[in-house]
Design a protein around this motif. Structure first.
Motif, mmCIF file in Angstrom:
data_model
loop_
_atom_site.group_PDB
_atom_site.id
_atom_site.type_symbol
_atom_site.label_atom_id
_atom_site.label_comp_id
_atom_site.label_asym_id
_atom_site.label_seq_id
_atom_site.Cartn_x
_atom_site.Cartn_y
_atom_site.Cartn_z
ATOM 1 N N GLY B 174 0.814 -1.220 0.000
ATOM 2 C CA GLY B 174 0.000 0.000 0.000
ATOM 3 C C GLY B 174 0.847 1.268 0.000
ATOM 4 N N MET B 175 1.858 1.289 0.848
ATOM 5 C CA MET B 175 2.698 2.485 0.974
ATOM 6 C C MET B 175 3.501 2.719 -0.304
ATOM 7 N N THR B 176 4.005 1.647 -0.889
ATOM 8 C CA THR B 176 4.779 1.779 -2.136
ATOM 9 C C THR B 176 3.900 2.360 -3.237
ATOM 10 N N ALA B 177 2.696 1.821 -3.378
ATOM 11 C CA ALA B 177 1.773 2.320 -4.400
ATOM 12 C C ALA B 177 1.420 3.782 -4.131
ATOM 13 N N ALA B 178 1.285 4.139 -2.842
ATOM 14 C CA ALA B 178 0.925 5.514 -2.470
ATOM 15 C C ALA B 178 2.032 6.485 -2.856
ATOM 16 N N VAL B 179 3.263 6.141 -2.491
ATOM 17 C CA VAL B 179 4.408 7.011 -2.796
ATOM 18 C C VAL B 179 4.569 7.137 -4.313
ATOM 19 N N ASP B 180 4.446 6.015 -5.020
ATOM 20 C CA ASP B 180 4.620 6.053 -6.478
ATOM 21 C C ASP B 180 3.508 6.856 -7.161
ATOM 22 N N LEU B 181 2.282 6.739 -6.641
ATOM 23 C CA LEU B 181 1.160 7.507 -7.220
ATOM 24 C C LEU B 181 1.427 9.007 -7.077
ATOM 25 N N LEU B 182 1.801 9.419 -5.859
ATOM 26 C CA LEU B 182 1.980 10.853 -5.606
ATOM 27 C C LEU B 182 3.185 11.416 -6.349
ATOM 28 N N THR B 183 4.275 10.639 -6.428
ATOM 29 C CA THR B 183 5.512 11.179 -7.004
ATOM 30 C C THR B 183 5.607 10.938 -8.507
ATOM 31 N N ALA B 184 4.510 10.438 -9.098
ATOM 32 C CA ALA B 184 4.488 10.319 -10.560
ATOM 33 C C ALA B 184 4.552 11.719 -11.171
ATOM 34 N N THR B 185 4.153 12.726 -10.386
ATOM 35 C CA THR B 185 4.275 14.117 -10.828
ATOM 36 C C THR B 185 5.199 14.842 -9.869
ATOM 37 N N ASP B 186 5.460 16.086 -10.181
ATOM 38 C CA ASP B 186 6.422 16.864 -9.406
ATOM 39 C C ASP B 186 5.750 17.445 -8.166
ATOM 40 N N VAL B 187 5.739 16.685 -7.092
ATOM 41 C CA VAL B 187 5.118 17.172 -5.855
ATOM 42 C C VAL B 187 6.161 17.254 -4.743
#
Lengths: 347, 347
Positions: B174-187
């Motif tokens: 869950g955490m890996t998917a969360a980090v990857d989802l958010l950082t797919a863009t420049d945040v």
């Protein structure tokens, strides 16, 4: 738990073990551990030291047979996932803990049979007393325990004509303010009613209907639900179909269900419809706009229930039922009413 | 509860009362009620009838001294007002009830001292076993009970090197998917961390930090909080000030607190900032937009914890710790990430 002594596992230390270790008699050990004055201080200290080294734990069940207090109370709530009952349980437990009393909590899943079963189990455990949120179908069992002298307090819901002390909220001030707020403008009023096998479900519906008659409010819709999310979810759809645009929910769980349906239908609360929830819980504070709610002051209810039970257990002081007034907290979910009220003269 | 026999109140029926009523000896009554084969059937029926008429309730404490099972388990949760733990408790109780086992629930208020006290009380009550959400500070007490052969299962949090079976969620998927989802863009990524005296607080923070290093994510802010609403409320303000605009909350209570602060600041979730909550609870489904969450599958956790404990109590089968994977459920609160991800090539 230890009586079977499975091989390879240590069994619990008994008085006999301490007697062997100290070369004293079991009766001396027993008297020393209960601080009997006949035992000289050096002997008592020797026994306590040995008991600690052997990791001795007095057997609570054996102790309870001789001692009148277990310093433990029982608490029966219908649904621990309902934030209102979670807050009620937390309030009772906090108050009890401060008085040095442990609380045994059971979740009865809004099922009268489970209430009756749990009351039997708690009765067997010889707790000091019981706080229960009853169903009308538990009246006989609760009355039986009460008649046998078991200290028992009802909370949230009462049982008529049983004479058992209760702590309940008085829906009148909050509900009256809610109806008057919504009907200050030309709305179609709807009510999500709770189950009629609970005193709260009956009392709130009766009050709502009386207010409508008293105020001459017509075109009112009522959905007969239960204290479940699904009831609020279905109920709000039915009420909207019947033309209601100003809805009061009769409890926390139905408020949650109503919010789910309203979000799904993409309606804007405070504009497309007015909504008043029941209970001041964090969920409703997190809505945007924040929900107008009828607050039962659940923290106070839990504290008072414990205080009443303590009085019953001690046998001191007069124990009388307590009513805690509801309060209407006005927030954005009824903004439409407030705005329109300002414009009443124009429409 | 009845041993004092206050005047004017009925005392509990004893074997002696039944003996008097039936003109049989106390030992006959005792054997008849325990279905001893030496008692002829008509006598047994006569005794049972008298016992029912006199409203006799066998004394659970006396019975437990002779019988190895109480068919009751203990459950210690840190905060019953945390919807995650309320759901965990409800899941354990439902599963236990179906197995004919009662559950005694205690709320330990995220206080390690109260965990230790409650474990002592439950140990005294000679329950069949205990399910506990421990703090690191409860390790000694839990290990002591475990060493004495008390069936004990840890849930949600584990205690390293104690060998005590546990049911925990694995934050990794869950955490890996969360980090990857958010950082797919420049945040600018922010994390609301749980307390470091819990295994979950440590593990989730360690994993988050490892993911940032592994993915080469820089400019990350971490707020060291606790499993309380206030931590989320304060923490989100601190993270926003530090420039974070994509925030992961490390538990339910901090998610609730974060939502409160965000609503107060009038920020639009999914636009002004992305937010990922912890736990799939109704509160987060009621947000508009609905929250993207890391789901621990709490219902499964509760069921597995009870099943493990049953295995331990029966002594049958191998008892091994269970890890339940977290799952990321994507909803509107991270819509900005998804949209922006679609536009990555343009920016």
């Amino acid at each position: 738990m230890y009586s079977e002594n499975p091989p390879g596992k240590k069994r619990a230390t008994t008085l006999k073990d301490i007697a062997q270790a100290t070369q004293l008699s079991v009766s001396t050990i027993s008297r020393a551990l209960s601080n009997n004055a006949s035992i000289p201080e050096p002997t008592r200290l020797r026994v306590i030291e040995a008991a600690e080294q052997l990791n001795y734990r007095p057997n609570a069940q054996a102790r309870a047979l001789r001692k009148s207090r277990t310093d433990t109370i029982g608490l029966l709530v219908p649904n621990i996932e309902n934030p209102y009952f979670a807050s009620l349980a937390a309030a009772v437990q906090r108050r009890a803990r401060r008085a040095g009393v442990s609380t045994i909590l059971t979740n009865t899943e809004e099922n009268p049979d489970l209430v009756n079963q749990a009351l039997d189990v708690m009765d067997d455990q010889r707790l000091d007393g019981i706080i229960v949120v009853p169903h009308l179908q538990s009246a006989d069992k609760v009355a039986e325990l009460h008649a046998r002298g078991v200290p028992i307090v009802l909370v949230d819901r009462k049982l008529k004509d049983t004479g058992i002390p209760s702590v309940t909220s008085d829906p009148e001030p909050g509900m009256t303010a809610a109806v008057d707020l919504l009907t200050a403008t030309d709305v179609s009023l709807g009510y999500l009613s709770g189950p009629q096998d609970t005193s709260t479900g009956r009392e709130r519906l009766g009050l709502f209907e009386w207010l409508c008659v008293d105020r001459g409010i017509t075109g009112v819709s009522v959905y007969y639900g239960g204290y479940r999310q699904e009831s609020g979810y279905e109920g709000v759809r039915v009420l909207l179909e019947q033309g209601a645009n100003a809805i009061i929910a009769g409890d926390s769980m139905m408020t949650i269900g109503a919010l789910m349906a309203i979000h799904e239908l993409d309606l804007v609360i405070g504009e497309d419809l007015q909504l008043i929830g029941f209970d001041d819980n964090p969920v409703f504070r997190l809505q945007n706009p924040r929900l107008t709610v009828i607050d039962q002051q659940v923290g106070k209810m839990g504290e008072q229930a414990f205080d009443l039970l303590q009085k019953l257990i001690s046998g001191k002081g007069v124990v009388e039922s307590v009513r805690i007034p509801t309060i209407l907290h006005i927030h954005g979910s009824t903004a439409g009413s407030v705005q329109r009220r300002g414009r009443t003269s124009k429409s």
